[in-house]
Design an enzyme around this catalytic site. Structure first.
Site, mmCIF file in Angstrom:
data_model
loop_
_atom_site.group_PDB
_atom_site.id
_atom_site.type_symbol
_atom_site.label_atom_id
_atom_site.label_comp_id
_atom_site.label_asym_id
_atom_site.label_seq_id
_atom_site.Cartn_x
_atom_site.Cartn_y
_atom_site.Cartn_z
ATOM 1 N N HIS A 99 0.873 -1.196 0.000
ATOM 2 C CA HIS A 99 0.000 0.000 0.000
ATOM 3 C C HIS A 99 0.898 1.230 0.000
ATOM 4 O O HIS A 99 1.473 1.589 1.033
ATOM 5 C CB HIS A 99 -0.915 0.007 1.228
ATOM 6 C CG HIS A 99 -1.886 1.155 1.240
ATOM 7 N ND1 HIS A 99 -3.245 0.964 1.421
ATOM 8 C CD2 HIS A 99 -1.722 2.495 1.087
ATOM 9 C CE1 HIS A 99 -3.862 2.145 1.390
ATOM 10 N NE2 HIS A 99 -2.952 3.098 1.186
ATOM 11 N N HIS A 129 1.624 5.363 -1.665
ATOM 12 C CA HIS A 129 1.308 6.546 -2.483
ATOM 13 C C HIS A 129 2.625 7.141 -2.971
ATOM 14 O O HIS A 129 3.442 7.551 -2.141
ATOM 15 C CB HIS A 129 0.565 7.596 -1.658
ATOM 16 C CG HIS A 129 -0.714 7.086 -1.074
ATOM 17 N ND1 HIS A 129 -1.931 7.215 -1.714
ATOM 18 C CD2 HIS A 129 -0.976 6.407 0.075
ATOM 19 C CE1 HIS A 129 -2.873 6.663 -0.980
ATOM 20 N NE2 HIS A 129 -2.325 6.152 0.114
ATOM 21 N N ARG A 131 2.468 9.495 -5.651
ATOM 22 C CA ARG A 131 2.101 10.754 -6.329
ATOM 23 C C ARG A 131 2.629 10.777 -7.768
ATOM 24 O O ARG A 131 2.844 9.738 -8.373
ATOM 25 C CB ARG A 131 2.598 11.989 -5.554
ATOM 26 C CG ARG A 131 2.351 11.956 -4.051
ATOM 27 C CD ARG A 131 0.919 11.796 -3.654
ATOM 28 N NE ARG A 131 0.740 11.993 -2.208
ATOM 29 C CZ ARG A 131 -0.280 11.534 -1.520
ATOM 30 N NH1 ARG A 131 -1.237 10.833 -2.102
ATOM 31 N NH2 ARG A 131 -0.377 11.779 -0.233
ATOM 32 N N ASN A 145 -4.978 7.215 -6.168
ATOM 33 C CA ASN A 145 -5.707 8.458 -5.845
ATOM 34 C C ASN A 145 -4.962 9.713 -6.289
ATOM 35 O O ASN A 145 -4.700 10.614 -5.504
ATOM 36 C CB ASN A 145 -6.064 8.517 -4.344
ATOM 37 C CG ASN A 145 -4.852 8.552 -3.438
ATOM 38 O OD1 ASN A 145 -3.781 8.050 -3.792
ATOM 39 N ND2 ASN A 145 -4.999 9.140 -2.268
ATOM 40 N N LYS A 195 -9.113 -0.366 -6.047
ATOM 41 C CA LYS A 195 -9.203 0.294 -4.740
ATOM 42 C C LYS A 195 -10.556 0.964 -4.540
ATOM 43 O O LYS A 195 -10.977 1.785 -5.356
ATOM 44 C CB LYS A 195 -8.077 1.327 -4.633
ATOM 45 C CG LYS A 195 -8.040 2.098 -3.329
ATOM 46 C CD LYS A 195 -7.588 1.230 -2.160
ATOM 47 C CE LYS A 195 -7.780 1.912 -0.826
ATOM 48 N NZ LYS A 195 -6.697 2.804 -0.468
ATOM 49 N N HIS A 219 -10.499 0.973 1.533
ATOM 50 C CA HIS A 219 -10.325 1.972 2.593
ATOM 51 C C HIS A 219 -11.589 1.865 3.445
ATOM 52 O O HIS A 219 -12.647 2.371 3.076
ATOM 53 C CB HIS A 219 -10.168 3.381 2.017
ATOM 54 C CG HIS A 219 -9.910 4.402 3.084
ATOM 55 N ND1 HIS A 219 -8.701 5.052 3.227
ATOM 56 C CD2 HIS A 219 -10.688 4.854 4.094
ATOM 57 C CE1 HIS A 219 -8.756 5.856 4.276
ATOM 58 N NE2 HIS A 219 -9.956 5.761 4.816
ATOM 59 N N HIS A 251 -4.732 -0.870 5.683
ATOM 60 C CA HIS A 251 -4.268 -0.119 6.858
ATOM 61 C C HIS A 251 -5.218 -0.235 8.055
ATOM 62 O O HIS A 251 -5.818 0.744 8.483
ATOM 63 C CB HIS A 251 -3.988 1.347 6.531
ATOM 64 C CG HIS A 251 -4.982 2.053 5.643
ATOM 65 N ND1 HIS A 251 -6.328 2.036 5.857
ATOM 66 C CD2 HIS A 251 -4.803 2.800 4.523
ATOM 67 C CE1 HIS A 251 -6.928 2.749 4.926
ATOM 68 N NE2 HIS A 251 -6.037 3.216 4.096
ATOM 69 N N LEU A 306 -5.207 9.157 7.819
ATOM 70 C CA LEU A 306 -6.489 8.464 7.837
ATOM 71 C C LEU A 306 -6.295 7.013 7.403
ATOM 72 O O LEU A 306 -5.521 6.785 6.466
ATOM 73 C CB LEU A 306 -7.494 9.163 6.915
ATOM 74 C CG LEU A 306 -8.015 10.502 7.462
ATOM 75 C CD1 LEU A 306 -8.774 11.267 6.391
ATOM 76 C CD2 LEU A 306 -8.904 10.277 8.692
ATOM 77 N N ASP A 364 1.388 2.636 3.547
ATOM 78 C CA ASP A 364 0.542 3.829 3.384
ATOM 79 C C ASP A 364 1.385 5.100 3.474
ATOM 80 O O ASP A 364 0.898 6.137 3.951
ATOM 81 C CB ASP A 364 -0.609 3.861 4.394
ATOM 82 C CG ASP A 364 -1.699 4.844 3.970
ATOM 83 O OD1 ASP A 364 -1.714 5.264 2.794
ATOM 84 O OD2 ASP A 364 -2.526 5.216 4.837
ATOM 85 N N HIS A 408 2.969 14.620 1.657
ATOM 86 C CA HIS A 408 2.293 15.906 1.380
ATOM 87 C C HIS A 408 3.325 16.998 1.593
ATOM 88 O O HIS A 408 4.146 16.899 2.515
ATOM 89 C CB HIS A 408 1.124 16.134 2.347
ATOM 90 C CG HIS A 408 -0.036 15.233 2.114
ATOM 91 N ND1 HIS A 408 -1.049 15.521 1.227
ATOM 92 C CD2 HIS A 408 -0.347 14.024 2.649
ATOM 93 C CE1 HIS A 408 -1.939 14.552 1.226
ATOM 94 N NE2 HIS A 408 -1.536 13.615 2.083
ATOM 95 N N ALA A 438 -4.269 14.828 5.354
ATOM 96 C CA ALA A 438 -4.025 13.551 6.033
ATOM 97 C C ALA A 438 -2.973 12.756 5.275
ATOM 98 O O ALA A 438 -3.067 12.605 4.057
ATOM 99 C CB ALA A 438 -5.323 12.748 6.096
HETATM 100 C C1 NCD Z 1 -3.607 9.059 1.945
HETATM 101 C C2 NCD Z 1 -3.121 10.111 0.937
HETATM 102 O O1 NCD Z 1 -2.587 11.131 1.359
HETATM 103 O O2 NCD Z 1 -3.242 9.870 -0.280
HETATM 104 N N1 NCD Z 1 -3.703 9.676 3.237
HETATM 105 C C3 NCD Z 1 -3.679 9.034 4.430
HETATM 106 O O3 NCD Z 1 -3.870 9.704 5.452
HETATM 107 N N2 NCD Z 1 -3.471 7.745 4.524
HETATM 108 C C4 NCD Z 1 -4.899 8.472 1.499
HETATM 109 C C5 NCD Z 1 -5.293 7.218 2.241
HETATM 110 O O4 NCD Z 1 -4.689 6.169 2.088
HETATM 111 O O5 NCD Z 1 -6.255 7.280 3.018
HETATM 112 ZN ZN ZN Z 2 -3.285 5.104 1.519
#
Ligand code: NCD
Ligand code: ZN
Length: 345
Positions: free
Chosen positions: A13, A15, A17, A41, A97, A134, A172, A217, A245, A249, A261
């Protein structure tokens, strides 16, 4: 044990970007993981096979050949069974997802009506493509700390009965109830666990003031939940495996009146898991959790490369600068008690 050599891990899992952020963060993952399930996402989200093919190319261009991005599609109210069949046929899409609309970062395009998804779930069951969830309700009247358990009771418990061949990853997990559900569910159900939900409880959000870099989150939960996750992760039960996860950011979007988040942990994810397992006296269970159980659940071959970790403090920088984007990592300015020594064939 002061050192441990494990099969190269996979992150189920992640991200990464796009654009400059992708170029900055991917090297941290490539140094520690052979493969990762790439979350879809983006803005706009990855909804078609061709979106995923193009995103995969952009990742491969910066990641190089030693790393395999395992792509996913973002489920919307418009996703149809044809898309699911095409996704399976692609060979490079490994899951779909489900974000309940509004549940988290960039989830506006997510599913509004779970009840309307049956034909898509049936198609996924038919072609054997995993559903990654999720698992939080979005109802603003529900306490934010209860959103996972309410989703579990309202929706998730019934899903394996209704779709007995559908492989489901409860992403998660953050609660004792979540871990208990997975333990008692049929073998088609598994869960990922993040390093931050193993190492932090909700007090970390308010240490001496509000701590936006610990906000993610599903939100951090109580100490009893954290301990239940530690037990599950180190139990040797192959239905629990690593999914970081890691969700970068830019600093100013987290240190903000309405902060985003997401916790960034890709810079030291394996080391953080090692620290968590070590604290439980369970380093012997680390390889199964990091490098074997997830691959088996997803039907992937095990990695041959190895990763050597040693018990040695590493100091984490206050922030990373990725081409002008500042990202504050987990343990910013502090130490982690395990380090990577080497990755080898
Ligand atoms: C994730 C994100 O920033 O893309 N944020 C998070 O708090 N985990 C999205 C997600 O997995 O919920
Ligand atoms: Zn995530």
């Amino acid at each position: 044990m002061d050192q441990i050599t494990i099969r190269m891990p996979d992150d189920f899992h992640l991200h990464v970007r796009d654009g400059a952020m992708l170029e900055g963060v991917i090297h941290h993952t490539v140094a520690r993981f052979a493969r990762a399930i790439i979350m879809p996402n983006l803005k706009p989200p990855v909804v078609t096979v061709s979106d995923a093919a193009l995103y995969r190319e952009r990742i491969q261009k910066v990641a190089g050949n030693a790393f395999e991005p395992l792509m996913t599609l973002y489920l919307t109210d418009q996703t149809n069974p044809q898309t699911i069949e095409a996704a399976k046929k692609s060979g490079f899409i490994h899951g779909v997802k489900l974000y309940p609309s509004g549940a988290t970062t960039n989830s506006d395009a997510g599913v509004r009506e779970l009840a309307g998804m049956d034909s898509v779930f049936r198609a996924m069951e038919e072609v054997d493509l995993p559903l990654l969830i999720h698992a939080e309700v979005t109802d603003p009247s529900i306490d934010i700390f209860a959103r996972e358990t309410v989703f579990l009771d309202r929706f998730l418990r019934k899903l394996p009965e209704k779709f007995p061949r559908l492989r489901i990853v409860f992403e998660h997990i953050t609660t004792a109830a979540g871990a208990e559900f997975v333990t008692g569910a049929p073998p088609t159900v598994a869960a990922t666990i993040t390093p931050h939900h193993l190492l932090l409880n909700r007090n970390a959000l308010f240490v001496g003031g509000i701590r936006p870099h610990n906000y993610c989150l599903p939100v951090l939960k109580k100490e009893t939940d954290r301990l239940a996750l530690m037990e599950a992760a180190t139990s040797g039960n192959p239905r629990f495996f690593a999914g970081t996860d890691s969700a970068p950011h830019e600093k100013s979007t987290k240190e903000n009146a309405c902060g985003c988040a997401g916790i960034y942990n890709a810079h030291a994810a394996v080391e953080l898991y090692a620290e968590a397992f070590d604290s439980m006296g369970a380093l012997d269970k680390l390889e199964g959790f990091m490098s074997e159980s997830g691959a088996r659940f997803y039907g992937l071959p095990l990695n041959n490369r190895k990763l050597k970790l040693i018990r040695k403090n590493q100091i984490i920088p206050a922030a990373y600068n990725f081409a002008g984007l500042s990202v504050v990592p987990m343990r910013s300015g502090e130490t982690i008690s395990w380090s990577i020594e080497d990755a080898f064939e």
